[in-house]
Design an enzyme around this catalytic site. Structure first.
Site, mmCIF file in Angstrom:
data_model
loop_
_atom_site.group_PDB
_atom_site.id
_atom_site.type_symbol
_atom_site.label_atom_id
_atom_site.label_comp_id
_atom_site.label_asym_id
_atom_site.label_seq_id
_atom_site.Cartn_x
_atom_site.Cartn_y
_atom_site.Cartn_z
ATOM 1 N NE ARG A 206 13.287 -12.439 22.887
ATOM 2 C CZ ARG A 206 12.770 -11.557 23.713
ATOM 3 N NH1 ARG A 206 11.621 -11.171 23.502
ATOM 4 N NH2 ARG A 206 13.149 -12.415 25.139
ATOM 5 C CB CYS A 337 0.181 -12.632 26.171
ATOM 6 S SG CYS A 337 0.733 -11.172 25.625
HETATM 7 N N1 SAH Z 1 7.665 -8.850 21.598
HETATM 8 C C1 SAH Z 1 8.081 -8.029 22.271
HETATM 9 C C2 SAH Z 1 6.922 -7.759 23.636
HETATM 10 C C3 SAH Z 1 5.971 -7.135 22.782
HETATM 11 S S1 SAH Z 1 4.933 -6.345 24.766
HETATM 12 C C4 SAH Z 1 9.362 -8.773 22.731
HETATM 13 O O1 SAH Z 1 9.989 -9.339 22.724
HETATM 14 O O2 SAH Z 1 10.180 -8.033 23.277
HETATM 15 C C5 SAH Z 1 3.578 -5.696 23.937
HETATM 16 C C6 SAH Z 1 4.159 -4.268 23.086
HETATM 17 O O3 SAH Z 1 3.255 -3.554 22.586
HETATM 18 C C7 SAH Z 1 4.256 -3.147 24.323
HETATM 19 O O4 SAH Z 1 5.830 -2.237 24.224
HETATM 20 C C8 SAH Z 1 3.478 -1.952 24.033
HETATM 21 O O5 SAH Z 1 4.235 -0.158 24.109
HETATM 22 C C9 SAH Z 1 2.865 -1.940 22.375
HETATM 23 N N2 SAH Z 1 1.918 -1.448 21.782
HETATM 24 C C10 SAH Z 1 0.686 -1.903 22.731
HETATM 25 N N3 SAH Z 1 -0.949 -1.161 21.947
HETATM 26 C C11 SAH Z 1 -0.259 -1.166 20.786
HETATM 27 C C12 SAH Z 1 -0.091 -0.561 20.054
HETATM 28 N N4 SAH Z 1 -1.627 -0.643 19.190
HETATM 29 N N5 SAH Z 1 0.366 -0.093 18.384
HETATM 30 C C13 SAH Z 1 1.699 -0.286 18.917
HETATM 31 N N6 SAH Z 1 1.975 -0.740 19.493
HETATM 32 C C14 SAH Z 1 1.139 -0.822 20.970
#
Ligand code: SAH
Length: 394
Positions: A206, A337
């Site tokens: 980030r 991940c």
């Molecule tokens: N980048 C974020 C972490 C992402 S975790 C950070 O820095 O905090 C992955 C996220 O993807 C989760 O919030 C989950 O709700 C979302 N997610 C999972 N499948 C998805 C989809 N098909 N479309 C949109 N969001 C999705």
């Protein structure tokens, strides 16, 4: 003391200090859930002390390779102190920090995150489950904190035959908290959020994102899989004009909106979409929209190598769409991940995506988990998060 005897030749990984014993390696022996066992080779020589998991394929997880080590409360206090002291000397730019990272900190099945004055622990295997009370007391003693919330609702518990457990283990009160990260303020909820509440592993990514946005004056940003808007706030802090955040979790987007406001940014610079990222990218493409920066941080699509092929197709499709939506000169921040997708394979997938998208792109930075998520050299499975910063050239 109960003993687990291995089959001939099955001691090799333990001799390399890898901390797992699979059921197929065992000739004889057993013990109760989480009980400490002496693991020995087929000829009876000592290999390790470990915790027994009667119903898991990973039957023993190693506590120590030292034959003289006693596995008792003092042992756990020492291990915890070591992990926590190490981090306290790093001056991490956050009051959200992972204090214990499982196998890589010599404590298999235990994750502990600290958010301000609150600790959050995940006990994912039988060993830490058995020592929970000792571990909880030691964590409070070492950190001087009073609140410890348990988030033992990880799916890995089912493989150990353990039920899901959540709630205050020590202390109590509000589960909604605010932490500082790189000078930004971020709200999270340790009871309702994903994992322990927040994705601390992406802290440095980030910061890098904010830096790239600032240096390249990237105006229009898309944050795919935004969760609570960590990258959204990062992009705004870097000077982005407008950020579109997409996630399929309504509560996560509510928190993202609150986090934007908490940092004094104008909500009119933001769009929040409760939607599927893949479908949204396709729609943007059909509408002829483009972006200066795109973050793609999907959930774990391949937990193990067995899921890798299907997951590879999903990653490739996402990245192809992302690269097509970038303006030339724009930057893609792309992550996996998935433990089942190695760093080389991930790079190949992104290369294939660029080829299919018909764009010329280059990697300008590689990223991984923040330093409070170490990867034990004897435990390569601990490496799960990888990121590529890719610039579209044409
Ligand atoms: N980048 C974020 C972490 C992402 S975790 C950070 O820095 O905090 C992955 C996220 O993807 C989760 O919030 C989950 O709700 C979302 N997610 C999972 N499948 C998805 C989809 N098909 N479309 C949109 N969001 C999705």
């Amino acid at each position: 003391m109960k003993t687990i005897r291995l089959k001939p030749g099955k001691e090799k990984s333990l001799l390399r200090r890898h901390p797992w014993v699979f059921d197929g390696a065992i000739a004889k022996g057993g013990a109760d859930s989480g009980e400490t066992v002496r693991v020995e080779s087929h000829d009876g020589s000592f290999l390790a002390w470990g915790a027994h998991s009667p119903s898991s394929r990973i039957r023993v997880r190693v506590w120590s390779f030292d034959p003289a080590q006693r596995i008792d409360a003092a042992f756990f206090r020492d291990r915890l102190r070591q992990a926590i002291t190490l981090r306290s000397t790093w001056g991490l730019p956050s009051d959200g920090v992972r204090l214990v990272h499982g196998e890589s900190d010599g404590l298999p099945g235990l994750v502990v995150d600290r958010y301000g004055d609150t600790l959050v622990a995940q006990f994912t295997s039988c060993g830490p489950e058995r020592w929970k009370s000792v571990l909880a007391d030691a964590l409070l003693e070492i950190t001087g904190l009073q609140r410890l919330y348990e988030r033992s609702d990880a799916s890995a518990r089912a493989l150990e035959g353990l039920p899901e457990v959540t709630g205050w283990l020590r202390g109590g009160g509000e589960t909604a908290l605010t932490i500082q990260e790189h000078g930004w303020r971020l709200g999270l909820d340790v009871a309702l959020g994903h994992k322990t509440g927040y994705y601390l592993d992406q802290r440095d990514s980030r910061r890098d994102c904010a830096d790239w946005v600032r240096r390249l004056r990237l105006g229009e940003v898309l944050n795919g899989f935004s969760y609570t808007g960590g990258f959204t706030v990062a992009a705004l802090a870097g000077g982005a004009r407008h950020v579109t955040s997409i996630d399929s979790s309504g509560p996560a987007l509510e928190q993202a909106r609150a986090n934007v406001a908490l940092n004094g940014f104008d909500l009119s610079c933001c769009t929040f979409l409760d939607a599927d990222v893949n479908a949204s990218l396709r729609r943007f493409l059909a509408e002829g929209r483009t972006f200066d920066a795109i973050v793609l941080d999907p959930p774990k699509l391949a937990p193990t190598v067995a899921h890798a092929e299907r997951a590879a197709r999903a990653y490739k499709d996402l990245n192809r769409l992302g690269l097509k939506l970038l303006r030339p000169g724009g930057v893609l921040f792309t992550y996996s991940c998935s433990g089942g997708i190695g760093v080389e394979l991930f790079q190949k997938i992104v290369a294939g995506a660029a080829l299919d998208a018909g764009v010329d792109a280059a990697i300008v930075q590689r990223q991984g988990g923040a330093p409070d998520h170490p990867v034990g050299l004897a435990f390569p499975e601990g490496e799960y998060l990888k990121g590529l910063v890719v610039v579209r050239r044409g």
